[in-house]
Design a protein around this motif. Sequence first.
Motif, PDB file in Angstrom:
ATOM      1  N   LEU A  53       0.782  -1.009   0.046  1.00 61.38           N
ATOM      2  CA  LEU A  53       0.241  -0.048  -0.186  1.00 61.38           C
ATOM      3  C   LEU A  53       0.922   1.348  -0.083  1.00 61.38           C
ATOM      4  O   LEU A  53       1.999   1.392   0.667  1.00 61.38           O
ATOM      5  N   ILE A  54       0.423   2.381  -0.687  1.00 62.76           N
ATOM      6  CA  ILE A  54       1.013   3.646  -0.759  1.00 62.76           C
ATOM      7  C   ILE A  54       0.305   4.694  -0.164  1.00 62.76           C
ATOM      8  O   ILE A  54      -1.049   4.756  -0.590  1.00 62.76           O
ATOM      9  N   ASN A  55       0.730   5.773  -0.015  1.00 61.19           N
ATOM     10  CA  ASN A  55       0.120   6.953   0.358  1.00 61.19           C
ATOM     11  C   ASN A  55       0.452   7.757  -0.721  1.00 61.19           C
ATOM     12  O   ASN A  55       1.610   8.273  -1.236  1.00 61.19           O
ATOM     13  N   ASP A  56      -0.686   8.398  -1.463  1.00 65.63           N
ATOM     14  CA  ASP A  56      -0.624   9.234  -2.908  1.00 65.63           C
ATOM     15  C   ASP A  56       0.048  10.407  -2.772  1.00 65.63           C
ATOM     16  O   ASP A  56       0.344  11.268  -3.356  1.00 65.63           O
ATOM     17  N   GLY A  57      -0.079  10.957  -1.339  1.00 64.86           N
ATOM     18  CA  GLY A  57       0.491  12.408  -0.937  1.00 64.86           C
ATOM     19  C   GLY A  57      -0.514  13.412  -0.993  1.00 64.86           C
ATOM     20  O   GLY A  57      -0.417  14.745  -0.752  1.00 64.86           O
ATOM     21  N   ASP A  58      -1.925  13.134  -1.324  1.00 61.23           N
ATOM     22  CA  ASP A  58      -2.899  13.890  -1.346  1.00 61.23           C
ATOM     23  C   ASP A  58      -3.206  14.738  -0.081  1.00 61.23           C
ATOM     24  O   ASP A  58      -3.512  15.973  -0.059  1.00 61.23           O
ATOM     25  N   LYS A  59      -2.735  14.224   0.889  1.00 61.55           N
ATOM     26  CA  LYS A  59      -3.072  14.843   2.336  1.00 61.55           C
ATOM     27  C   LYS A  59      -1.932  15.670   2.696  1.00 61.55           C
ATOM     28  O   LYS A  59      -1.672  15.872   3.982  1.00 61.55           O
ATOM     29  N   ALA A  60      -0.760  15.708   2.159  1.00 64.47           N
ATOM     30  CA  ALA A  60       0.553  16.039   2.613  1.00 64.47           C
ATOM     31  C   ALA A  60       0.505  17.528   2.488  1.00 64.47           C
ATOM     32  O   ALA A  60      -0.241  18.424   1.978  1.00 64.47           O
ATOM     33  N   THR A  61       1.263  17.918   3.549  1.00 63.12           N
ATOM     34  CA  THR A  61       1.251  19.394   3.654  1.00 63.12           C
ATOM     35  C   THR A  61       2.429  20.062   3.005  1.00 63.12           C
ATOM     36  O   THR A  61       2.953  19.586   2.196  1.00 63.12           O
ATOM     37  N   SER A  62       2.915  21.386   3.242  1.00 61.35           N
ATOM     38  CA  SER A  62       3.976  22.030   2.405  1.00 61.35           C
ATOM     39  C   SER A  62       5.240  21.836   3.268  1.00 61.35           C
ATOM     40  O   SER A  62       6.305  22.417   2.911  1.00 61.35           O
ATOM     41  N   ALA A  63       5.285  20.868   3.885  1.00 62.20           N
ATOM     42  CA  ALA A  63       6.617  20.284   4.494  1.00 62.20           C
ATOM     43  C   ALA A  63       7.541  19.978   3.461  1.00 62.20           C
ATOM     44  O   ALA A  63       7.240  19.551   2.226  1.00 62.20           O
ATOM     45  N   PRO A  64       8.940  20.087   3.605  1.00 58.76           N
ATOM     46  CA  PRO A  64       9.984  19.850   2.542  1.00 58.76           C
ATOM     47  C   PRO A  64      10.011  18.346   2.437  1.00 58.76           C
ATOM     48  O   PRO A  64       9.380  17.592   3.084  1.00 58.76           O
ATOM     49  N   GLU A  65      10.305  18.046   1.185  1.00 62.45           N
ATOM     50  CA  GLU A  65      10.493  16.396   0.778  1.00 62.45           C
ATOM     51  C   GLU A  65      11.304  15.885   1.682  1.00 62.45           C
ATOM     52  O   GLU A  65      12.161  16.143   2.069  1.00 62.45           O
ATOM     53  N   GLY A  66      10.767  14.658   1.989  1.00 61.29           N
ATOM     54  CA  GLY A  66      11.489  13.610   2.989  1.00 61.29           C
ATOM     55  C   GLY A  66      10.971  13.895   4.391  1.00 61.29           C
ATOM     56  O   GLY A  66      11.371  13.102   5.201  1.00 61.29           O
ATOM     57  N   VAL A  67      10.064  14.934   4.590  1.00 63.67           N
ATOM     58  CA  VAL A  67       9.629  15.181   6.093  1.00 63.67           C
ATOM     59  C   VAL A  67       8.329  14.400   6.261  1.00 63.67           C
ATOM     60  O   VAL A  67       7.330  14.685   5.267  1.00 63.67           O
ATOM     61  N   GLU A  68       8.355  13.583   7.049  1.00 67.81           N
ATOM     62  CA  GLU A  68       6.839  12.735   7.194  1.00 67.81           C
ATOM     63  C   GLU A  68       5.686  13.630   7.488  1.00 67.81           C
ATOM     64  O   GLU A  68       5.895  14.247   8.614  1.00 67.81           O
ATOM     65  N   ASN A  69       4.705  13.521   6.760  1.00 68.77           N
ATOM     66  CA  ASN A  69       3.655  14.193   6.969  1.00 68.77           C
ATOM     67  C   ASN A  69       2.465  13.546   6.408  1.00 68.77           C
ATOM     68  O   ASN A  69       2.354  12.559   5.513  1.00 68.77           O
ATOM     69  N   GLY A  70       1.136  14.271   6.477  1.00 71.54           N
ATOM     70  CA  GLY A  70      -0.056  13.654   5.491  1.00 71.54           C
ATOM     71  C   GLY A  70      -0.407  12.367   5.877  1.00 71.54           C
ATOM     72  O   GLY A  70      -0.704  11.790   4.932  1.00 71.54           O
ATOM     73  N   THR A  71      -0.341  11.673   7.243  1.00 76.88           N
ATOM     74  CA  THR A  71      -0.378  10.382   7.514  1.00 76.88           C
ATOM     75  C   THR A  71      -1.819   9.868   7.278  1.00 76.88           C
ATOM     76  O   THR A  71      -2.577  10.600   7.578  1.00 76.88           O
ATOM     77  N   LEU A  72      -1.919   8.741   6.667  1.00 79.30           N
ATOM     78  CA  LEU A  72      -2.955   7.875   6.655  1.00 79.30           C
ATOM     79  C   LEU A  72      -2.836   6.739   7.344  1.00 79.30           C
ATOM     80  O   LEU A  72      -1.593   6.275   7.418  1.00 79.30           O
TER      81      LEU A  72
END
Length: 207
Positions: A53-72
């Motif tokens: 399973l992958i998280n497509d990043g739709d819920k990601a914030t403006s955090a820099p790439e590589g910073v964990e966020n937008g968790t589902l």
Amino acid sequence: MKRLGLLLLPILAITLMLGGNALAQSAGDNSFYFVTYYSNANTSNVPDGVLRLINDGDKATSAPEGVENGTLWAAIYVFDDGQHMVECCACAITSDGLLSESVNKQLTSTEFTARTEITRGVIKVISSSSSDPTAPVPTPGLRGWMTHIQRATNIPEAGTSYVTETALTDSNLGSTELSDLGTVCSFGYTIASGPGACPCTPEDSDY
């Protein structure tokens, strides 16, 4: 005529921009409920099936790439071929993260009923914003695939079995099904007093 053409060019450009944006926005979908199957699990001399399973990043914030966020959370419900839920869990996946779950080692390894002979059944996944599999909150953003172990009865060159991989099937999730999945998972946790919570592989790691 030339003047009219010059006026039409900006209008055409704006139209194309708006049309292209509309197309980009409608290209995806908002699916949050997926189903698949597993077969020939816990069987000697055949490979293990894997749910990815992958998280497509739709819920990601403006955090820099590589910073964990937008968790589902992948709320996972495993059934045997008798249509009984045998395991359930919710595994976290951050934006652009990958979860890999072994059928043998994780999804059928700690059943509510402590059975060891489970070989086939159904897996249901809800893309959820809740970390609690007994109370999932459907939220689009996860996508998944599953490897299936097939018997090679008519393909001698494949040996005893071979592996196929397919995308999880988008499905309809009614209010009754949503409630039943959470309730049965909760009952399983309560009655089993431990077994039944499928372990989650650390993100971006092999099981």
